[in-house]
Motif scaffolding. Structure first.
Motif, PDB file in Angstrom:
ATOM      1  N   UNK A  10     -19.688 -47.331  10.051  1.00  0.00           N
ATOM      2  CA  UNK A  10     -20.448 -48.335   9.309  1.00  0.00           C
ATOM      3  C   UNK A  10     -20.149 -48.369   7.803  1.00  0.00           C
ATOM      4  N   UNK A  11     -18.954 -48.772   7.397  1.00  0.00           N
ATOM      5  CA  UNK A  11     -18.631 -48.789   5.960  1.00  0.00           C
ATOM      6  C   UNK A  11     -19.603 -49.661   5.177  1.00  0.00           C
ATOM      7  N   UNK A  12     -20.139 -49.108   4.117  1.00  0.00           N
ATOM      8  CA  UNK A  12     -21.108 -49.850   3.310  1.00  0.00           C
ATOM      9  C   UNK A  12     -22.431 -50.066   3.991  1.00  0.00           C
ATOM     10  N   UNK A  13     -22.632 -49.400   5.141  1.00  0.00           N
ATOM     11  CA  UNK A  13     -23.883 -49.534   5.861  1.00  0.00           C
ATOM     12  C   UNK A  13     -23.990 -50.802   6.699  1.00  0.00           C
ATOM     13  N   UNK A  30     -18.132 -43.901   6.810  1.00  0.00           N
ATOM     14  CA  UNK A  30     -18.632 -42.583   6.442  1.00  0.00           C
ATOM     15  C   UNK A  30     -18.472 -41.619   7.612  1.00  0.00           C
ATOM     16  N   UNK A  31     -17.708 -40.559   7.410  1.00  0.00           N
ATOM     17  CA  UNK A  31     -17.406 -39.613   8.482  1.00  0.00           C
ATOM     18  C   UNK A  31     -18.650 -38.859   8.940  1.00  0.00           C
ATOM     19  N   UNK A  32     -19.570 -38.568   8.016  1.00  0.00           N
ATOM     20  CA  UNK A  32     -20.809 -37.884   8.397  1.00  0.00           C
ATOM     21  C   UNK A  32     -21.621 -38.749   9.362  1.00  0.00           C
ATOM     22  N   UNK A  33     -21.724 -40.033   9.045  1.00  0.00           N
ATOM     23  CA  UNK A  33     -22.465 -40.961   9.910  1.00  0.00           C
ATOM     24  C   UNK A  33     -21.776 -41.064  11.271  1.00  0.00           C
ATOM     25  N   UNK A  34     -20.456 -41.166  11.250  1.00  0.00           N
ATOM     26  CA  UNK A  34     -19.685 -41.265  12.488  1.00  0.00           C
ATOM     27  C   UNK A  34     -19.885 -40.050  13.372  1.00  0.00           C
ATOM     28  N   UNK A  35     -19.681 -38.870  12.821  1.00  0.00           N
ATOM     29  CA  UNK A  35     -19.778 -37.648  13.622  1.00  0.00           C
ATOM     30  C   UNK A  35     -21.208 -37.425  14.102  1.00  0.00           C
ATOM     31  N   UNK A  83     -12.744 -31.890   5.364  1.00  0.00           N
ATOM     32  CA  UNK A  83     -11.920 -32.365   4.244  1.00  0.00           C
ATOM     33  C   UNK A  83     -12.042 -33.872   4.039  1.00  0.00           C
ATOM     34  N   UNK A  84     -13.132 -34.459   4.529  1.00  0.00           N
ATOM     35  CA  UNK A  84     -13.426 -35.857   4.234  1.00  0.00           C
ATOM     36  C   UNK A  84     -13.788 -36.033   2.766  1.00  0.00           C
ATOM     37  N   UNK A  85     -13.631 -37.249   2.274  1.00  0.00           N
ATOM     38  CA  UNK A  85     -14.040 -37.580   0.903  1.00  0.00           C
ATOM     39  C   UNK A  85     -15.457 -38.151   0.845  1.00  0.00           C
ATOM     40  N   UNK A  86     -16.116 -38.280   1.995  1.00  0.00           N
ATOM     41  CA  UNK A  86     -17.371 -39.015   2.069  1.00  0.00           C
ATOM     42  C   UNK A  86     -18.578 -38.196   1.612  1.00  0.00           C
ATOM     43  N   UNK A  87     -19.623 -38.915   1.212  1.00  0.00           N
ATOM     44  CA  UNK A  87     -20.878 -38.269   0.839  1.00  0.00           C
ATOM     45  C   UNK A  87     -21.652 -37.862   2.095  1.00  0.00           C
ATOM     46  N   UNK A  88     -22.281 -36.689   2.078  1.00  0.00           N
ATOM     47  CA  UNK A  88     -23.041 -36.217   3.243  1.00  0.00           C
ATOM     48  C   UNK A  88     -24.417 -36.869   3.315  1.00  0.00           C
ATOM     49  N   UNK A  89     -24.440 -38.144   3.681  1.00  0.00           N
ATOM     50  CA  UNK A  89     -25.700 -38.890   3.666  1.00  0.00           C
ATOM     51  C   UNK A  89     -26.548 -38.636   4.908  1.00  0.00           C
ATOM     52  N   UNK A  90     -25.939 -38.061   5.945  1.00  0.00           N
ATOM     53  CA  UNK A  90     -26.668 -37.555   7.107  1.00  0.00           C
ATOM     54  C   UNK A  90     -26.079 -36.197   7.439  1.00  0.00           C
TER      55      UNK A  90
END
Length: 235
Positions: free
Chosen positions: A42-45, A91-96, A134-141
């Motif tokens: 979900x890029x950009x939510x 976002x990789x955190x959201x995906x995983x 090693x993702x660049x994403x923010x850990x939003x979840x």
């Protein structure tokens, strides 16, 4: 037999969605009609439906149909029955987190080991490594585990950026962050620049695209590999 494309990005400057990959994808998906799309990052939510529309427009130009996994009552069965799978970036955190919530890590891993063709871009490529660390994403979840599919014996850093000479930015470079990662982890990391991808056929891993990739091995000086190079010995 694994058949996987792990791309750094879905879009490069001046081109449409997946456009730079179309020649490669036309060959890769030659005998495939329907592709299962995983829009969880979900890029950009954006919503799953909106993201699936974007993917459909990109793939319609090479005559492929896209169906979002979120439209199935049983996503595990959807994976098991898929002709091919595409996981988009975001976002990789959201995906995983969502993959774990739907208990899809093992079914996707099994499908890929059994030869289901897979395309990942950005976050969708991150999950092909040993972990997502090693993702660049923010850990939003907060997913229950950072372990991912393990399709290759290393980690990825898509969208890898080189330091810009004379830049006044004082934050950490990607290279610095990957070196920090190697203070606590030993697996190699491949920095994929924009417009580059890895093609995996069984156990053969090849860098494609116009640019070199930067390889980080724990305790060693980082080095460049040329496009067309094999990464089979990277462990």
């Amino acid at each position: 037999m694994k058949q996987i494309i792990m791309a750094s990005t879905s879009t490069i400057h001046g081109s449409g969605y997946l456009e730079y990959l179309h020649p490669e994808l036309e060959v890769f998906f030659k005998n495939i009609t329907n592709i299962l799309f995983i829009p969880y990052a979900r890029p950009g939510g954006i919503s799953h439906d909106a993201y699936t529309e974007i993917a459909q427009k990109g793939f319609s130009k090479i005559g492929k149909n896209i169906t979002g996994i979120h439209t199935y009552n049983n996503p595990i069965e959807a994976v098991k029955n898929a002709e091919a799978i595409f996981t988009g970036g975001g976002n990789t955190f959201v995906l995983v987190n969502q993959l774990n919530k739907n208990q899809l890590i093992e079914p996707i891993r099994d499908a890929l080991f059994n030869g289901t063709k897979y395309l990942g871009t950005s976050a969708g490529s991150n999950i092909c490594g040993l972990t997502m660390n090693t993702t660049n994403d923010m850990p939003i979840v907060y997913p229950p585990s950072f372990k991912t599919l393990g399709m290759v014996p290393f980690n990825l850093n898509p969208h890898y950026l080189d330091p810009i000479p004379g830049d006044k930015h004082m934050g950490e470079t990607r290279e610095t962050r990957i070196k920090e990662f190697h203070q606590f982890n030993t697996q190699p990391v491949v920095g994929l620049r924009e417009g580059s991808w890895l093609h995996i056929e069984n156990e053969n891993i090849t860098l494609k695209g116009e640019l070199t990739a930067r390889v980080f091995e724990c305790g060693k000086t980082p080095y460049e590999i040329e496009t067309g190079s094999s990464l089979n010995n990277l462990k």
